[in-house]
Design a protein around this motif. Structure first.
Motif, mmCIF file in Angstrom:
data_model
loop_
_atom_site.group_PDB
_atom_site.id
_atom_site.type_symbol
_atom_site.label_atom_id
_atom_site.label_comp_id
_atom_site.label_asym_id
_atom_site.label_seq_id
_atom_site.Cartn_x
_atom_site.Cartn_y
_atom_site.Cartn_z
ATOM 1 N N PRO A 172 22.237 -5.028 2.266
ATOM 2 C CA PRO A 172 21.649 -4.275 3.372
ATOM 3 C C PRO A 172 20.173 -3.906 3.150
ATOM 4 C CG PRO A 172 22.776 -2.768 1.956
ATOM 5 C CD PRO A 172 22.890 -4.110 1.302
ATOM 6 N N PHE A 173 19.392 -4.812 2.584
ATOM 7 C CA PHE A 173 17.968 -4.606 2.358
ATOM 8 C C PHE A 173 17.701 -3.379 1.479
ATOM 9 C CE2 PHE A 173 18.635 -7.053 6.128
ATOM 10 C CZ PHE A 173 17.867 -8.169 5.874
ATOM 11 N N PRO A 174 18.256 -3.389 0.262
ATOM 12 C CA PRO A 174 18.071 -2.273 -0.671
ATOM 13 C C PRO A 174 16.767 -2.424 -1.438
ATOM 14 C CG PRO A 174 19.538 -3.892 -1.611
ATOM 15 C CD PRO A 174 19.142 -4.427 -0.262
ATOM 16 N N ALA A 175 16.678 -1.810 -2.620
ATOM 17 C CA ALA A 175 15.412 -1.750 -3.351
ATOM 18 C C ALA A 175 15.010 -3.099 -3.914
ATOM 19 C CB ALA A 175 15.512 -0.731 -4.477
ATOM 20 N N SER A 176 13.703 -3.308 -3.944
ATOM 21 C CA SER A 176 13.122 -4.465 -4.615
ATOM 22 C C SER A 176 12.669 -4.026 -6.003
ATOM 23 C CB SER A 176 11.926 -4.992 -3.810
ATOM 24 O OG SER A 176 11.261 -6.010 -4.520
ATOM 25 N N VAL A 177 13.491 -4.326 -7.010
ATOM 26 C CA VAL A 177 13.134 -4.097 -8.412
ATOM 27 C C VAL A 177 13.432 -5.393 -9.156
ATOM 28 C CG1 VAL A 177 13.489 -2.726 -10.497
ATOM 29 C CG2 VAL A 177 13.722 -1.645 -8.247
ATOM 30 N N SER B 165 15.769 1.264 -0.859
ATOM 31 C CA SER B 165 14.497 0.553 -0.703
ATOM 32 C C SER B 165 13.298 1.490 -0.851
ATOM 33 C CB SER B 165 14.455 -0.124 0.671
ATOM 34 O OG SER B 165 14.587 0.848 1.679
ATOM 35 N N ASP B 166 12.107 0.869 -0.901
ATOM 36 C CA ASP B 166 10.824 1.559 -0.976
ATOM 37 C C ASP B 166 10.657 2.275 -2.311
ATOM 38 O OD1 ASP B 166 10.188 0.660 1.559
ATOM 39 O OD2 ASP B 166 11.084 2.395 2.518
ATOM 40 N N VAL B 167 10.288 1.506 -3.318
ATOM 41 C CA VAL B 167 10.188 1.998 -4.691
ATOM 42 C C VAL B 167 8.781 2.531 -4.939
ATOM 43 C CG1 VAL B 167 10.375 1.373 -7.122
ATOM 44 C CG2 VAL B 167 11.942 0.363 -5.441
ATOM 45 N N HIS B 168 8.696 3.783 -5.369
ATOM 46 C CA HIS B 168 7.405 4.424 -5.616
ATOM 47 C C HIS B 168 7.090 4.593 -7.090
ATOM 48 C CE1 HIS B 168 7.116 5.180 -1.359
ATOM 49 N NE2 HIS B 168 8.278 5.791 -1.369
ATOM 50 N N VAL B 169 8.114 4.652 -7.933
ATOM 51 C CA VAL B 169 7.861 4.854 -9.358
ATOM 52 C C VAL B 169 8.994 4.235 -10.165
ATOM 53 C CG1 VAL B 169 8.944 7.151 -9.289
ATOM 54 C CG2 VAL B 169 7.408 6.575 -11.162
ATOM 55 N N ASN C 32 9.723 -1.203 -25.746
ATOM 56 C CA ASN C 32 9.876 -1.905 -27.017
ATOM 57 C C ASN C 32 9.660 -3.406 -26.897
ATOM 58 O OD1 ASN C 32 10.824 0.406 -28.741
ATOM 59 N ND2 ASN C 32 12.402 0.464 -27.142
ATOM 60 N N ALA C 33 9.101 -3.839 -25.768
ATOM 61 C CA ALA C 33 8.846 -5.271 -25.577
ATOM 62 C C ALA C 33 7.667 -5.430 -24.640
ATOM 63 C CB ALA C 33 10.080 -5.976 -25.013
ATOM 64 N N SER C 34 6.492 -5.703 -25.187
ATOM 65 C CA SER C 34 5.266 -5.679 -24.391
ATOM 66 C C SER C 34 5.200 -6.798 -23.364
ATOM 67 C CB SER C 34 4.041 -5.767 -25.312
ATOM 68 O OG SER C 34 4.048 -6.989 -26.037
ATOM 69 N N ASN C 35 6.053 -7.809 -23.460
ATOM 70 C CA ASN C 35 6.036 -8.913 -22.499
ATOM 71 C C ASN C 35 7.175 -8.839 -21.489
ATOM 72 O OD1 ASN C 35 3.763 -9.977 -23.665
ATOM 73 N ND2 ASN C 35 4.856 -11.442 -24.949
ATOM 74 N N ARG C 36 7.863 -7.719 -21.425
ATOM 75 C CA ARG C 36 8.930 -7.558 -20.432
ATOM 76 C C ARG C 36 8.492 -6.514 -19.417
ATOM 77 N NH1 ARG C 36 13.724 -6.447 -23.395
ATOM 78 N NH2 ARG C 36 13.862 -8.709 -23.623
ATOM 79 N N LEU C 37 8.359 -6.958 -18.167
ATOM 80 C CA LEU C 37 7.891 -6.095 -17.090
ATOM 81 C C LEU C 37 8.998 -5.808 -16.085
ATOM 82 C CD1 LEU C 37 4.408 -7.635 -16.149
ATOM 83 C CD2 LEU C 37 4.931 -5.856 -17.828
ATOM 84 N N TYR C 38 8.857 -4.652 -15.449
ATOM 85 C CA TYR C 38 9.720 -4.281 -14.328
ATOM 86 C C TYR C 38 8.816 -3.947 -13.152
ATOM 87 C CZ TYR C 38 13.376 -4.156 -17.838
ATOM 88 O OH TYR C 38 14.261 -4.511 -18.833
ATOM 89 N N LEU C 39 9.066 -4.591 -12.039
ATOM 90 C CA LEU C 39 8.215 -4.489 -10.858
ATOM 91 C C LEU C 39 9.001 -3.868 -9.718
ATOM 92 C CD1 LEU C 39 6.813 -8.145 -11.009
ATOM 93 C CD2 LEU C 39 5.844 -6.106 -12.114
ATOM 94 N N GLY C 40 8.375 -2.956 -8.980
ATOM 95 C CA GLY C 40 9.021 -2.319 -7.835
ATOM 96 C C GLY C 40 8.214 -2.490 -6.575
ATOM 97 N N ASP D 267 0.820 -1.207 0.000
ATOM 98 C CA ASP D 267 0.000 0.000 0.000
ATOM 99 C C ASP D 267 0.854 1.257 0.000
ATOM 100 O OD1 ASP D 267 0.978 -0.285 2.545
ATOM 101 O OD2 ASP D 267 -0.970 -0.447 3.533
ATOM 102 N N TYR D 268 2.170 1.103 0.168
ATOM 103 C CA TYR D 268 3.106 2.231 0.214
ATOM 104 C C TYR D 268 4.096 2.187 -0.949
ATOM 105 C CZ TYR D 268 6.846 5.232 2.138
ATOM 106 O OH TYR D 268 7.805 6.199 2.328
ATOM 107 N N ASP D 269 4.571 1.002 -1.326
ATOM 108 C CA ASP D 269 5.531 0.830 -2.418
ATOM 109 C C ASP D 269 4.915 -0.107 -3.453
ATOM 110 O OD1 ASP D 269 7.584 1.741 -0.344
ATOM 111 O OD2 ASP D 269 7.228 -0.284 0.352
ATOM 112 N N LEU D 270 4.579 0.392 -4.602
ATOM 113 C CA LEU D 270 3.992 -0.468 -5.633
ATOM 114 C C LEU D 270 4.197 0.210 -6.985
ATOM 115 C CD1 LEU D 270 2.419 -3.208 -5.403
ATOM 116 C CD2 LEU D 270 0.360 -1.889 -5.893
ATOM 117 N N ALA D 271 5.109 -0.322 -7.790
ATOM 118 C CA ALA D 271 5.455 0.309 -9.060
ATOM 119 C C ALA D 271 5.581 -0.749 -10.138
ATOM 120 C CB ALA D 271 6.765 1.087 -8.932
#
Length: 856
Positions: free
Chosen positions: A467-472, A498-502, A451-459, A441-445
């Motif tokens: 050291p518990f960095p970003a989840s991408v 960490s904490d990816v918003h966009v 150029n590739a409709s089947n390749r996603l990036y999730l945050g 509910d706070y981090d969701l990207a």
């Protein structure tokens, strides 16, 4: 989200979802706990911390802002019955962090226009204060800093080196939105509390573009730096739209708070036509609920008609149009919280898609008329974030979090022609679970390779590695028969915070993936290959600074505690270094031996004997109970004639105060002060030494005590209930300052947080209390939270107070007040410190770092 870590033999504590060796305590358990300090043996010790995630910061912050101030003796007001219930039956009711046992009734039900009204009044006061000091007929200044005048000067951090990422990338403050022009050179970043920043060199350097708010002093309602969304006209990047009020924190507020506004300082939509030099506030159409006081999640600009913009907000789905007079206005098109909106256009069609929180996805060809697409995602759906390719309206992806828990519910794909959502199996661990919760509910990207409709990036929140960095994550979406699944899932975010918003691509460029998070902005130039994110934070001075520590004779020795970016240090320049982890609170420098430094972080004392120069300088030495997020730590006043007094310090923990005479090496029993009266006393929130033998204490419920050292210990005297004249308000006392004009050291000033009364500053003269907030209808203080006091020991009639809006000066002991306006951004001021030898005043702002101004 707060996190500490253990790495390279350093001791760290884990919060906000990281692993621990023992179950975390609930807030209720912590309140009931004994706050006796627990000695830690130093490096190599596992330090535990309660699991609160971002709620550990934002809920107390919100409560401090909206707590209802009341006349002394008034009963705690009851909110209307409907407001006593949580918005979601799956969520617990609000429990006060500052008044044990109290619920939501402690909050003031603020009107949606509260920030517009207060900011307008602040602007009028700034203009009036300036005109009184210049010749008649002189123009009102056209910018915050006035050439030739005494101005506030930024101390940074322009960037913080050695941040909490793999590779120790540099970090900035919380960024919630990005708008990237074609070619990737012009970029705008919307920060949570610091306004909008602009880069003209592909993120190599940044500069603020919000100071232009002061160009037109009659445009009063254009001063909020709290942003939720940003978008530009792709054909003309000088046209910028910004939604004020941060949507990312909406679920934290609404999860437990019904009557508070859904955003901090939201004043509605604003627009610039000159790249951020000037701004205008745009109105809400007649018949639509005002967007002032609401929060924005996303903005989508029609690629064929830039005046047509759709906003996903906490107040509903809104569309912008142009009135006959050429000004913009926003009309509600759908009710309910909408957490995402995107737009795509092919040669034949333009399509908007919008997601309703916990509901369905809707589509529109024009932004005005909407119809549902497919079915919803079930009763467990919470926040939904959408992604499309800007040139392909035929495929939409939805990243969905689970209602209540914030865990990942699923990834879904819509082929618009079929009208059906397909759930994609085998998603990666983008939202790691801890004790049944995560932070969707706070981090969701989510972003699609252009150029590739089947390749996603999730945050999401954090990667489950030290050291518990970003989840991408990068995934390939593959179809087998009628089913879809994630294949080749790869974690690519560990060099970002960490904490990816966009997540956003430079338009059409698969080789430039941008990440906005709690640590600023990061860029990956090979996201589909082996590329790592690199910091792009130089000049992104939007860090949330909570407190400032300084050495009384060396103005170059400075520390600041930062929300979610630990503790930072500088030797006087604008480039700071990250030296300790977690959510930074108070720091304390031993004024007789500046190599000795204490840092209080998430309930634990850390100590350095080498000046706190870097990560390896610190060892945890004491673990206290964690009653309030930033518990006060203070030292005895500077007294070079008695150097041993530099070792006397005090810390507040719950209803206890502990005094140490060896700089925190020990906390003897005779230095332990228990506030009397039980839960009505609240928790200790403010401390101030008048001398090594006298300490003043302010609490979260408005009680004030004087502690005096006697043979064998300390005595406590309650003074807010003075018979000759009691303190006239009850509420959160945010700071206490000794009145140095009283040679007997028996007089103090206090200031209040909350909402509901202009009498924010009070003085106790040793026998009675008197409001010192200015005359009614005159040069008085605003009805907003006041956070910090500073009194000039050289000229004690000069009193300074830092508020959620502005820093204010009284030159007559509190009889009248005026804002110190020149050059200070309109960010909340959380701390003030006077450097007596240098004769400067320093301010810690929540969203724009640290500033200083000359006093003489």
């Amino acid at each position: 989200m707060s996190k500490h870590r253990k790495a390279k033999a350093r001791v760290t504590e884990f919060t906000g979802g990281a692993r621990r060796t023992k179950p975390a305590q609930s807030k209720a358990t912590r309140r009931a706990a004994s706050y006796v300090p627990q000695k830690l043996s130093g490096k190599g010790v596992e330090v535990e911390s309660p699991e609160d995630g971002p709620a550990g910061w934002f809920l107390p912050q919100m409560e401090a802002t909206y707590m209802q101030l009341q006349p002394r003796g008034a009963p705690v007001p009851r909110a209307p019955a409907a407001r006593q219930r949580s918005r979601s039956s799956r969520q617990p009711a609000f429990a006060s962090a500052f008044r044990p046992g109290a619920g939501e009734a402690v909050l003031n039900v603020a009107p949606s226009t509260v920030w517009i009204d207060r900011l307008a009044e602040y602007k009028r006061r700034k203009a009036a204060a300036h005109l009184r000091r210049v010749a008649p007929g002189a123009p009102v200044p056209g910018a915050p800093a006035i050439p030739g005048a005494v101005n506030w000067v930024p101390l940074g951090p322009l960037v913080v080196l050695h941040g909490q990422t793999i590779g120790e990338e540099s970090v900035g403050g919380r960024v919630v939105g990005l708008a990237i022009a074609p070619g990737g050179q012009r970029i705008y970043a919307a920060s949570a509390c610091g306004g909008v920043f602009r880069s003209d060199d592909a993120g190599t350097t940044w500069r603020s573009v919000m100071e232009g708010f002061d160009v037109d002093p009659t445009n009063f309602a254009s001063s909020s730096l709290a942003c939720g969304a940003i978008a530009i006209d792709s054909g003309d990047p000088e046209r910028i739209y910004v939604g004020t009020g941060e949507g990312e924190t909406h679920a934290i507020f609404s999860r437990r708070v019904v009557s508070a506004l859904p955003a901090y300082r939201g004043i509605g939509p604003i627009k610039s036509d000159d790249g951020g030099t000037t701004w205008v506030t745009e109105r809400t159409a007649a018949g639509s609920t005002s967007l002032a006081g609401e929060a924005f999640f996303a903005l989508a600009v029609d690629p064929r008609q830039r005046e047509n913009v759709v906003a996903a907000t906490t107040g509903g789905l809104y569309q912008r149009s142009v009135r006959a007079d050429g000004t913009g206005e926003w009309t509600a098109r759908r009710a309910g919280v909408h957490s995402s909106v995107v737009v795509a256009a092919s040669s034949a069609i333009t399509r908007f898609f919008a997601a309703e929180w916990g509901g369905r996805v809707w589509t529109s060809a024009d932004g005005q008329t909407w119809s549902s697409v497919g079915t919803g995602f079930g009763a467990d759906a919470g926040r939904i974030t959408l992604a499309v390719r800007s040139t392909d309206p035929s495929i939409v992806y939805a990243l969905v979090s689970r209602r209540g828990s914030g865990l990942l519910l699923g990834i879904h794909r819509l082929d618009v022609a079929s009208g059906q959502w397909s759930k994609i199996a085998n998603p990666p661990d983008v939202l790691p679970e801890f004790q049944g919760r995560s932070q969707g509910d706070y981090d969701l990207a989510i972003a699609i390779d252009p150029n590739a409709s089947n390749r996603l990036y999730l945050g999401g929140s954090y990667a489950d590695v030290d050291p518990f960095p970003a989840s991408v994550w990068r995934v390939e979406v593959e179809q087998t028969g009628s089913t879809w699944q994630c294949a080749n899932a790869t974690s690519i975010g560990t060099h970002a915070h960490s904490d990816v918003h966009v997540l956003a691509f430079s338009p059409g460029d698969s080789h430039e993936l941008w990440c906005g998070c709690d640590g600023g902005i990061f860029l990956n130039r090979d996201p589909s290959g082996t590329g790592e994110f690199a910091s792009q934070n130089n000049g992104l001075s939007c860090l949330c600074s909570n407190f400032v520590a300084q050495h009384p004779t060396d103005p170059g020795v400075l520390f600041t505690g930062l929300q979610d970016n630990g503790t930072a240090r500088t030797s006087g320049g604008s480039i700071w270094s990250h030296v300790n982890y977690g959510d930074g609170g108070y720091c304390l420098i031993n004024w007789n031996n500046p190599s000795r430094v204490l840092s209080f972080v998430n309930g634990t004392f850390y100590r350095s004997t080498t000046g706190g120069m870097d990560h390896d300088s610190w060892s945890p030495v004491w673990r206290f109970g964690w009653a309030t997020m930033t518990q006060p730590v203070v030292g005895a006043p500077f007294n070079p004639a008695a150097p041993n007094e530099a070792n006397t310090i005090a810390v507040g923990a719950g209803a206890l105060v502990f005094v140490s005479d060896d700089f925190g090496t020990s906390w003897p029993q005779n230095g332990r002060l228990q506030l009397p009266g039980g839960s009505p006393a609240g928790s200790v929130f403010a401390l101030a030494f008048a001398s090594v033998n006298r300490l003043f204490i302010g609490t979260t419920t408005g009680q004030v005590f004087r502690a005096d050292r006697v043979a064998g210990g300390w005595t406590l005297t309650r003074i807010d209930n003075a018979l000759a004249g009691p303190l006239g308000l009850q509420g959160l006392i945010t700071d206490v300052a000794v009145d140095w004009s009283d040679a007997g050291l028996g007089s103090v000033f206090v200031c209040f947080g909350g909402l509901g009364d202009r009498r924010r500053v009070w003085r106790f003269d040793g026998s009675r209390w008197e409001a010192r907030s200015g005359p009614a209808g005159g040069d008085n203080l605003l009805d907003v939270e006041h956070n910090a006091l500073a009194i000039d020991r050289v000229s004690p009639a000069n009193i300074y107070v830092g508020a959620d809006i502005g820093v204010w000066l009284s030159s007559d002991h509190g009889a009248t007040w005026r804002p110190i306006e020149n050059g200070l951004p309109d960010a909340p001021v959380y701390d003030l410190q006077i450097h007596e030898t240098r004769r400067i005043l320093r301010a810690a702002t929540y969203g724009r770092g640290v500033y200083e101004i000359a006093l003489d």
